[in-house]
Design a protein around this motif. Structure first.
Motif: not given
Length: 461
Positions: A119, A121, A171
């Protein structure tokens, strides 16, 4: 229990449409139904896309719909000093840190993560930690400020629409809350505003769900508990796409111009995501009496203009003739027509066959301006065979009393004299006098029309 305080916080980056205004309707209704306070806040920090024209449409549309605010409008651009003071306090409290990573470095990091199927980030390069050596500060580079998001654990809330939502803090990366020039970013400004305005309930579209965990963490970092959240499902257009300007959505004010009633719009919009049993048609007062956050729908609602027209027609029929007069007068003025004392009765006669005040004004126009019958209807109904009958009717109407009973008697006597049935005379008279073969009862229509105009239009055959 503390006073309910809700807000509507649109961005003036384009005209406000029905999908947007529903996000104003529910917080307004919740505040009104609980004796609370409704606040209007204009989130105008996107300087390139924000415009005063868009602000005007927001305020005009809300005023038309009767969504009155108790406080505001507040403008975020006028609150910059407040945001910067909070940022300075957070910097002093070690809640934020400067990050010097360039856009090119961020892009390279993102590409590397996506190639590894991770992901994308921010990786915390500039986040200070005990014993961690930070990179040397590059010369001539102004940093962004990033919020130190909590590490480990979850951020959770009980959403009034979606139920319990939990997001792992790992997250969430460290959010940029101030740009290199020092201007604060959206998620940060929202939290400061909601704290300063003591917002108790945030009722907004579910496109904001991803922002909520970040905002909750900022609330708590500032020592405040977040408000109650209700994330409304999307409003879809008739093609099943998200309602938006790009997908053909109209400005709210266009519905006013097209002859829709504000109470009918509130009724229809209320049902796009909320319900009270099977009730389809209700007044504004009933809506406010019934409304709560427990009956908000979870699935996307689809806009249906045919249904909106039907709802509008029901509200139109229920209005008194006198209440319709100013609305129909406005529409007539657009047509260059000035109404008179007959208008309440004209509204009463025609409102049952209309779904907007524009349609009602079109009927009323025939009483104040020339009509142009459709050639096909003229040819079908105004024949050589019927012209002598029309002449007889003209003679009888010329000297009878001008009321419904006398006009009905003149029509009846004319039919008897020529051995005809009502449709054989009524249809041509309607076409000539009103410009169409379909009208309410002929005697009622003629009574409201000026006698000399009726005679002239019939003689013109």
């Amino acid at each position: 229990m503390s006073t309910v305080r809700t807000r509507f916080a649109p961005s003036p980056t384009g005209f406000i449409h029905l999908g947007n205004i529903r996000s104003a309707l529910y917080p307004w209704a919740f505040a009104r139904s609980t004796g609370g306070v409704f606040i209007l806040r204009i989130e105008d920090t996107d300087l390139e896309r924000s415009s005063q024209a868009a602000v005007d449409v927001i305020i005009e549309g809300m005023k038309w719909l009767g969504l009155d605010h108790d406080e505001g409008p507040f403008y975020q651009m006028q609150r910059m000093d407040r945001y910067k003071a909070v940022l300075a306090g957070m910097l002093a409290a070690d809640l934020v840190y400067p990050c010097y990573m360039s856009v090119a470095e961020l892009d390279a990091l993102r590409e590397k993560q996506m190639a590894a199927k991770e992901k994308p980030r921010y990786d915390g390069t500039w986040r200070p930690e005990p014993g961690k050596a930070l990179p040397p500060v590059p010369e001539g580079v102004k940093p962004v400020l990033r919020f130190k998001n909590p590490q480990g654990g979850v951020v959770a809330w009980d959403d009034k629409v979606k139920g319990r939502i939990e997001i792992a803090n790992d997250e969430l990366d460290d959010l940029v809350i101030a740009r290199p020039d020092g201007t604060p970013t959206y998620n940060f400004c929202v939290v400061v505003d909601d704290i300063d305005m003591a917002i108790t309930h945030v009722i907004r579209g579910d496109d904001h769900v991803n922002n909520t965990p970040r905002q909750i963490n900022i609330f708590r970092a500032l020592g405040k508990e977040p408000p109650v959240y209700a994330h409304l499902p999307t409003v879809l257009n008739e093609q099943g796409e998200k309602m938006s300007k790009r997908n053909g959505a109209k400005p709210v004010t266009q519905y006013r111009d097209e002859g829709y009633l504000p109470d009918a719009m509130v009724n229809y919009l209320a049902r796009l995501g909320w319900s009270h049993g099977d009730d389809e048609i209700f007044s504004r007062a009933q809506f406010l009496e019934w409304f709560n956050l427990d009956h908000l729908g979870r699935s996307a609602a689809q806009f249906d203009e045919t249904k909106l027209r039907w709802v509008n027609a029901q509200h139109l029929k229920a209005m008194t003739d006198e209440a319709l007069v100013p609305l129909v007068s406005q529409q007539l003025e657009k047509l260059g027509v000035r109404a008179d004392a007959r208008l309440p009765r004209i509204c009463g006669l025609f409102k049952d066959r209309c779904d907007t005040t524009v349609a009602l004004a079109q009927w009323a126009r025939a009483f104040y301006a020339d009509v142009t019958p459709h050639p096909e209807e003229l040819a079908q109904h105004v024949t050589d065979a019927v012209r002598p009958v029309l002449a007889t009717l003209v003679a009888r109407l010329a000297d009878c009393a001008w009321d419904k009973a006398a006009i009905a008697a003149a029509i009846k006597a004319t039919l008897a004299a020529h051995g005809l049935k009502m449709p054989q005379l009524a249809m041509p008279v309607r076409v000539l006098v009103m410009g169409t073969a379909q009208t309410p009862s002929l005697d009622a229509v003629l009574e409201l029309q000026d006698r000399q105009i009726v005679l002239a239009r019939l003689q013109g055959a």
